[in-house]
Scaffold this motif. Structure first.
Motif, PDB file in Angstrom:
ATOM      1  N   ALA A  16       0.793  -1.368  -0.079  1.00  0.00           N
ATOM      2  CA  ALA A  16       0.092  -0.080   0.093  1.00  0.00           C
ATOM      3  C   ALA A  16       0.964   1.357   0.073  1.00  0.00           C
ATOM      4  CB  ALA A  16      -0.930  -0.334   1.249  1.00  0.00           C
ATOM      5  N   LEU A  17       1.880   1.119   0.809  1.00  0.00           N
ATOM      6  CA  LEU A  17       2.910   2.423   0.717  1.00  0.00           C
ATOM      7  C   LEU A  17       3.540   2.667  -0.662  1.00  0.00           C
ATOM      8  CD1 LEU A  17       4.392   1.869   4.451  1.00  0.00           C
ATOM      9  CD2 LEU A  17       2.985   3.811   3.601  1.00  0.00           C
ATOM     10  N   GLN A  18       3.358   1.853  -1.521  1.00  0.00           N
ATOM     11  CA  GLN A  18       3.891   2.174  -2.889  1.00  0.00           C
ATOM     12  C   GLN A  18       2.763   2.953  -3.653  1.00  0.00           C
ATOM     13  OE1 GLN A  18       7.107   1.129  -2.932  1.00  0.00           O
ATOM     14  NE2 GLN A  18       6.492   0.308  -0.884  1.00  0.00           N
ATOM     15  N   GLU A  19       1.796   2.978  -3.239  1.00  0.00           N
ATOM     16  CA  GLU A  19       0.692   3.909  -3.881  1.00  0.00           C
ATOM     17  C   GLU A  19       0.248   5.074  -3.022  1.00  0.00           C
ATOM     18  OE1 GLU A  19      -2.593   1.353  -5.300  1.00  0.00           O
ATOM     19  OE2 GLU A  19      -1.220  -0.212  -5.665  1.00  0.00           O
ATOM     20  N   THR A  20       0.540   5.306  -1.868  1.00  0.00           N
ATOM     21  CA  THR A  20       0.160   6.430  -1.014  1.00  0.00           C
ATOM     22  C   THR A  20       0.831   7.770  -1.620  1.00  0.00           C
ATOM     23  OG1 THR A  20       2.033   5.664   0.558  1.00  0.00           O
ATOM     24  CG2 THR A  20      -0.243   5.179   1.089  1.00  0.00           C
ATOM     25  N   GLU A  21       0.052   8.787  -1.182  1.00  0.00           N
ATOM     26  CA  GLU A  21       0.676  10.277  -1.761  1.00  0.00           C
ATOM     27  C   GLU A  21       1.199  11.025  -0.565  1.00  0.00           C
ATOM     28  OE1 GLU A  21      -2.885  11.932  -3.598  1.00  0.00           O
ATOM     29  OE2 GLU A  21      -2.602  10.758  -5.615  1.00  0.00           O
ATOM     30  N   ASN A  22       0.709  10.634   0.701  1.00  0.00           N
ATOM     31  CA  ASN A  22       1.176  11.645   1.490  1.00  0.00           C
ATOM     32  C   ASN A  22       2.278  10.988   2.755  1.00  0.00           C
ATOM     33  OD1 ASN A  22      -0.764  13.442   1.063  1.00  0.00           O
ATOM     34  ND2 ASN A  22      -2.281  12.646   2.209  1.00  0.00           N
ATOM     35  N   CYS A  23       2.673   9.803   2.354  1.00  0.00           N
ATOM     36  CA  CYS A  23       3.561   9.075   2.980  1.00  0.00           C
ATOM     37  C   CYS A  23       4.211   7.861   2.211  1.00  0.00           C
ATOM     38  CB  CYS A  23       2.967   8.448   4.295  1.00  0.00           C
ATOM     39  SG  CYS A  23       1.534   7.602   3.868  1.00  0.00           S
ATOM     40  N   TYR A  24       5.585   7.531   2.558  1.00  0.00           N
ATOM     41  CA  TYR A  24       6.086   6.368   1.830  1.00  0.00           C
ATOM     42  C   TYR A  24       6.746   5.432   2.652  1.00  0.00           C
ATOM     43  CZ  TYR A  24      10.594   8.726   2.320  1.00  0.00           C
ATOM     44  OH  TYR A  24      11.895   9.225   3.082  1.00  0.00           O
ATOM     45  N   LEU A  25       7.240   4.195   2.540  1.00  0.00           N
ATOM     46  CA  LEU A  25       7.917   3.455   3.174  1.00  0.00           C
ATOM     47  C   LEU A  25       9.411   3.813   3.365  1.00  0.00           C
ATOM     48  CD1 LEU A  25       8.201   0.765   4.895  1.00  0.00           C
ATOM     49  CD2 LEU A  25       8.352  -0.454   2.767  1.00  0.00           C
ATOM     50  N   ALA A  26       9.749   4.366   4.270  1.00  0.00           N
ATOM     51  CA  ALA A  26      11.388   5.027   4.579  1.00  0.00           C
ATOM     52  C   ALA A  26      12.219   3.980   5.319  1.00  0.00           C
ATOM     53  CB  ALA A  26      10.959   6.336   5.328  1.00  0.00           C
ATOM     54  N   GLY A  27      11.725   3.311   6.259  1.00  0.00           N
ATOM     55  CA  GLY A  27      12.428   2.407   7.134  1.00  0.00           C
ATOM     56  C   GLY A  27      11.503   1.037   7.481  1.00  0.00           C
ATOM     57  N   ILE A  28      12.597   0.278   8.143  1.00  0.00           N
ATOM     58  CA  ILE A  28      11.929  -0.846   8.752  1.00  0.00           C
ATOM     59  C   ILE A  28      12.571  -1.194  10.092  1.00  0.00           C
ATOM     60  CG2 ILE A  28      11.188  -2.214   6.649  1.00  0.00           C
ATOM     61  CD1 ILE A  28      13.871  -3.534   6.481  1.00  0.00           C
ATOM     62  N   VAL A  29      11.836  -1.846  11.079  1.00  0.00           N
ATOM     63  CA  VAL A  29      12.258  -2.279  12.193  1.00  0.00           C
ATOM     64  C   VAL A  29      11.977  -3.892  12.393  1.00  0.00           C
ATOM     65  CG1 VAL A  29      12.335  -1.725  14.826  1.00  0.00           C
ATOM     66  CG2 VAL A  29      11.558   0.109  13.087  1.00  0.00           C
ATOM     67  N   THR A  30      13.238  -4.459  12.581  1.00  0.00           N
ATOM     68  CA  THR A  30      12.894  -6.139  12.750  1.00  0.00           C
ATOM     69  C   THR A  30      13.938  -6.655  13.940  1.00  0.00           C
ATOM     70  OG1 THR A  30      12.699  -8.063  11.398  1.00  0.00           O
ATOM     71  CG2 THR A  30      14.083  -6.238  10.652  1.00  0.00           C
ATOM     72  N   GLY A  31      13.353  -7.842  13.840  1.00  0.00           N
ATOM     73  CA  GLY A  31      14.149  -8.570  15.010  1.00  0.00           C
ATOM     74  C   GLY A  31      14.575  -9.751  14.271  1.00  0.00           C
ATOM     75  N   THR A  32      14.213  -9.876  12.939  1.00  0.00           N
ATOM     76  CA  THR A  32      14.623 -10.967  12.147  1.00  0.00           C
ATOM     77  C   THR A  32      15.736 -10.495  11.139  1.00  0.00           C
ATOM     78  OG1 THR A  32      12.195 -11.787  12.481  1.00  0.00           O
ATOM     79  CG2 THR A  32      13.656 -12.968  10.774  1.00  0.00           C
ATOM     80  N   PRO A  33      17.030 -10.718  11.245  1.00  0.00           N
ATOM     81  CA  PRO A  33      17.897 -10.221  10.312  1.00  0.00           C
ATOM     82  C   PRO A  33      17.796 -10.744   8.904  1.00  0.00           C
ATOM     83  CG  PRO A  33      19.054 -10.808  12.348  1.00  0.00           C
ATOM     84  CD  PRO A  33      17.725 -11.191  12.485  1.00  0.00           C
ATOM     85  N   THR A  34      17.338 -12.026   8.665  1.00  0.00           N
ATOM     86  CA  THR A  34      17.198 -12.553   7.479  1.00  0.00           C
ATOM     87  C   THR A  34      16.131 -12.113   6.532  1.00  0.00           C
ATOM     88  OG1 THR A  34      15.725 -14.315   8.346  1.00  0.00           O
ATOM     89  CG2 THR A  34      17.876 -15.120   8.227  1.00  0.00           C
TER      90      THR A  34
END
Ligand code: NAD
Length: 392
Positions: A81-99
């Motif tokens: 969905a964040l590939q289609e948003t106009e007011n926001c975008y996927l800038a970062g990730i927070v994960t406990g799974t390095p893979t």
């Protein structure tokens, strides 16, 4: 004799009765498709090229979202969905799974500096690319990550249910207030045409006063893995009520635009004890509103249903399915609802980003999440106590 107010109300009811969705704004004045366009880019490369001035100012700037927890909902719904948003975008990730990191970095063009784990998450405070932290973790982890995000001075979107206790929900609200950041809950249906139509029909009394509401939201998990977090009380906070039933409670509240004052509830029989030894298999409830209206609800992890029905003095409506991501269908006593299925998460995140950017209250604020936690906990209290009436 009719007062001016009642004439206006009547005209409004007539208008709403013949309502057909117009692109732009709904009859409630909530923008559906007319959100402002963006100035900056949605790729990490282009972000680097954007000046600091443009990063931090400008009404049309896209806000950077960091998703915390890269499970099914983040991977299959929010990130696309964040590939289609106009007011926001996927800038970062927070994960406990390095893979997972390399795949996400490549797929979504996320620079190394915007990748966090649960240990170094607090240093997100120093990252101007991230404006909003979106918490998409198991329910009992929502409070910790919302509070840490607020302390890092980031706006927060938190998935439903907001928390696993009223106390945690209150702490989350307090942390966001103290740190001057916004808090919105991932209640996507407030941005969705069919459910918005129900809000209008009920709240505007298009068919007169609402006289009854019924809803159900259930999904059969009994042929899957019994070791998932949704079935572990310490991570989920409860069974289908926390996960699916919350939509039905929401449906009742937004049909009338009010919160209930009391509840009675009963747990269903446990027929699959391999799955349901920590959380309920099913629960039914009746929410009571101050005018005496009763909204009946049901939720189960051992059957399938998905509906929201309302009956008013002069008409009725049904959404079925009502809550899934798409394929919604609706009918009123006057015929089929002619409304589009939309990409709800796009509208939701665009709407939430816009409210943060404009420093305006969200239409799905943390306060609504807290209200719902109070209702869910009252349902559990009643069911644990043999269906006694619990005031909210
Ligand atoms: P999921 O199990 O697919 O993902 C959970 C994520 O949390 C995984 O990435 C997992 O690695 C991570 N995690 C961190 N610590 C964990 C732990 N101790 N145990 C288990 N997982 C751990 O779940 P999901 O379906 O993506 O749900 C996440 C949240 O999103 C939930 O709060 C859920 O209610 C909500 N959700 C909302 C919607 C909606 O329509 N709004 C839909 C689905 C899920």
């Amino acid at each position: 004799m009719k007062t001016e107010h009642s004439q206006i109300q009547e005209q409004r009811r007539k208008f709403l009765k013949g309502f057909s969705l117009a692109l732009g704004t709904t009859a409630l004045g909530v923008p559906l498709f007319s959100l402002s366009s963006c100035q900056s880019s949605n790729t990490a490369g282009e972000q680097t090229a954007t000046s600091d001035q443009e990063q931090t100012t400008g009404q049309n700037r896209k806000m950077g979202i960091a998703l915390v927890g890269l499970g099914q909902y983040s991977a299959n719904q929010l990130a696309p969905a964040l590939q289609e948003t106009e007011n926001c975008y996927l800038a970062g990730i927070v994960t406990g799974t390095p893979t997972k990191v390399d795949e996400w970095k490549t797929k979504y063009n996320i620079p190394d500096k915007n990748v966090y784990n649960y240990e170094n998450f607090d240093s997100i405070a120093d990252n101007p690319d991230i404006d909003i932290v979106y918490v998409v973790l198991p329910n009992s982890m929502h409070a910790e990550y919302t509070i840490r995000a607020a302390r890092a001075k980031k706006h927060v979107i938190c998935e439903k249910p907001m928390a696993t206790s009223v106390e945690d929900a209150q702490r989350m609200l307090d942390a966001c207030r103290e740190n001057g950041v916004g808090l919105a809950i991932g209640y996507r249906l407030h941005y969705e045409p069919f459910n918005k139509r129900v809000m209008e029909l009920g709240q505007e009394q298009v068919f007169g006063k609402v006289v009854s509401i019924q809803g159900g939201n259930s999904q059969d998990l009994t042929s899957g893995n019994p070791n998932i977090w949704r079935l572990k009380k310490d991570l989920s906070g409860g069974g289908p009520l926390m996960d699916m039933g919350i939509y039905v409670v929401q449906g009742a509240c937004y049909t009338v635009g009010k919160a209930p004052v009391a509840v009675t509830a009963q747990f269903g029989e446990v027929t699959s004890p391999t799955y349901f030894y920590e959380v309920e298999q099913s629960v039914n409830w009746a929410l009571e509103f101050e005018d005496g209206l009763i909204a009946e609800g049901t939720t189960s992890y051992a059957e399938e249903n998905d509906f929201l029905k309302g009956k008013a003095e002069n008409g009725w409506w049904t959404l079925e399915p009502a809550y899934g991501y798409d394929g919604k269908e609706g009918e009123t006593s006057e015929g089929k609802m002619n409304l589009p299925n939309i990409y709800e998460q796009v509208q939701q995140m665009d709407g939430q980003a816009q409210s943060f950017r404009n420093n305006e209250p969200s239409i799905v604020p943390g306060e609504m999440g807290l209200r719902d936690m109070r209702i869910l906990m009252a349902i559990y209290e009643s069911a644990r106590n043999g269906g006694k009436r619990v005031t909210i």
